[in-house]
Scaffold this motif. Structure first.
Motif, mmCIF file in Angstrom:
data_model
loop_
_atom_site.group_PDB
_atom_site.id
_atom_site.type_symbol
_atom_site.label_atom_id
_atom_site.label_comp_id
_atom_site.label_asym_id
_atom_site.label_seq_id
_atom_site.Cartn_x
_atom_site.Cartn_y
_atom_site.Cartn_z
ATOM 1 N N ARG A 175 49.927 -57.571 -39.412
ATOM 2 C CA ARG A 175 51.343 -57.306 -38.897
ATOM 3 C C ARG A 175 52.147 -58.196 -39.570
ATOM 4 O O ARG A 175 53.312 -57.996 -39.970
ATOM 5 N N VAL A 176 52.025 -59.718 -39.410
ATOM 6 C CA VAL A 176 52.736 -60.639 -40.119
ATOM 7 C C VAL A 176 52.701 -60.752 -41.660
ATOM 8 O O VAL A 176 53.726 -60.724 -42.110
ATOM 9 N N THR A 177 51.795 -60.085 -42.181
ATOM 10 C CA THR A 177 51.550 -60.013 -43.890
ATOM 11 C C THR A 177 52.769 -58.987 -44.017
ATOM 12 O O THR A 177 53.620 -58.933 -44.874
ATOM 13 N N ALA A 178 52.654 -57.885 -43.368
ATOM 14 C CA ALA A 178 53.594 -56.697 -43.716
ATOM 15 C C ALA A 178 54.916 -57.091 -43.365
ATOM 16 O O ALA A 178 55.697 -56.800 -44.102
ATOM 17 N N ARG A 179 55.181 -57.701 -42.132
ATOM 18 C CA ARG A 179 56.586 -58.155 -41.883
ATOM 19 C C ARG A 179 56.976 -58.979 -43.090
ATOM 20 O O ARG A 179 58.307 -58.948 -43.435
ATOM 21 N N GLU A 180 56.324 -60.032 -43.464
ATOM 22 C CA GLU A 180 56.890 -60.807 -44.494
ATOM 23 C C GLU A 180 57.194 -60.326 -45.860
ATOM 24 O O GLU A 180 58.223 -60.491 -46.431
ATOM 25 N N PHE A 181 56.438 -59.573 -46.211
ATOM 26 C CA PHE A 181 56.525 -58.657 -47.327
ATOM 27 C C PHE A 181 57.733 -57.923 -47.252
ATOM 28 O O PHE A 181 58.633 -57.896 -48.142
ATOM 29 N N ALA A 182 57.988 -57.169 -46.193
ATOM 30 C CA ALA A 182 59.143 -56.157 -46.017
ATOM 31 C C ALA A 182 60.334 -57.163 -45.879
ATOM 32 O O ALA A 182 61.518 -56.917 -46.591
ATOM 33 N N ALA A 183 60.430 -58.181 -45.106
ATOM 34 C CA ALA A 183 61.447 -59.069 -45.183
ATOM 35 C C ALA A 183 61.914 -59.697 -46.413
ATOM 36 O O ALA A 183 63.108 -59.985 -46.624
#
Length: 281
Positions: free
Chosen positions: A11-19
């Motif tokens: 979840r954190v990885t996806a969040r950082e990519f999206a951001a």
């Protein structure tokens, strides 16, 4: 694309990519939880169902995906659950953590343009591949040994994948990472083993870090200037926490013959092979 992106370091990885402007596909088993996770992210996200414990689901997911993939993060996994089997009869951890990602990666290679990052674990150091009984059909099941086997398999897969990519002249990189001792949902999925739970929580307090920090090695392996086959992890005490950097791996994880044997076994079990060179992105 991040597997298991509804919780933990995925979840954190996806969040950082999206951001940071990426269009992120959250590949998750539970669509509801995936949408809930995506709702807390800024940027462009898409939730798609993927059950790595079911090869039919893996094939369907790959068939339905259009367009190029810049980065595939093989993050989803199970840690020391009670004994179980996948839809295809594989031991649950070996089938989900390794074979599901093995099949997914090879099916998506024609669309991959950048990197394949596979999340392993410190536990790979105690792992061994039992080629005679990889799915625990003949021996007494030991959850921690099965987990270590699957995490060693992740690193051997990365090594052999990179060897094959290099051999065909593909620009795609295969890298790996481990989160150290991170406080994720995996540490709460220990069934009815309160003593194991207590030991794990103690280890996190003494040696570990948050899931946000635990995701840093994965992000490092995905975007930093790392060599082909590079392995990232925390640099603090016993690699439990700290800033990400390239780290070492066990002798078994560096064994090219072992990696080739595992690849052959994985092709036989999944029915999925490395694509022809002309079909690789």
């Amino acid at each position: 694309m991040v597997t298991g992106a509804n919780s933990g370091i995925g979840r954190v990885t996806a969040r950082e990519f999206a951001a940071r402007g990426a269009r992120v596909v959250l590949a998750v088993r539970d669509i509801g939880k995936g949408r809930q996770a995506a709702g807390g992210m800024s940027g462009r996200t898409e939730v798609r169902r993927l059950d790595l414990a079911d090869l039919a689901s893996v094939r369907s997911f790959a068939d339905d995906l259009d367009g190029p993939v810049d980065v595939l993060v093989n993050n989803a996994g199970l840690m020391t659950p009670p004994f179980g089997r996948t839809a295809d009869g594989f031991e649950l951890q070996f089938g989900t953590n390794h074979l599901g990602h093995f099949a997914l990666t090879n099916l998506l290679l024609p669309q991959l343009r950048g990197r394949v990052v596979t999340v392993s674990s410190i536990a790979h150091r105690s792992g061994a591949i039992d080629f005679a009984d990889p799915n625990w059909q003949q021996r007494r099941y030991r959850a921690t040994a099965a987990y270590a086997q699957s995490k060693l398999a992740n690193l051997l897969f990365t090594a052999e994948l990179q060897r094959r990519l290099t051999a065909v002249g593909s620009p795609v990189l295969a890298t790996a990472a481990h989160p150290g001792v991170a406080a994720t949902d995996l540490l709460r999925r220990t069934g009815d083993r309160p003593r194991l739970q207590a030991l794990q929580h103690r280890a996190v307090r003494l040696l570990g870090q948050s899931e946000d920090d635990g995701a840093l090695p994965t992000l490092f392996a995905a975007v930093a200037d790392v060599p082909p086959g590079g392995y990232a992890g925390p640099t603090g005490f016993l690699q439990g926490r700290g800033a990400p950097a390239l780290v070492g791996r066990s002798r078994a994880a560096r064994d090219a013959d072992l990696a080739a044997r595992l690849w052959t076994l994985s092709e036989m079990l999944t029915g999925v092979s490395f694509p022809l060179p002309a079909h690789i992105g």
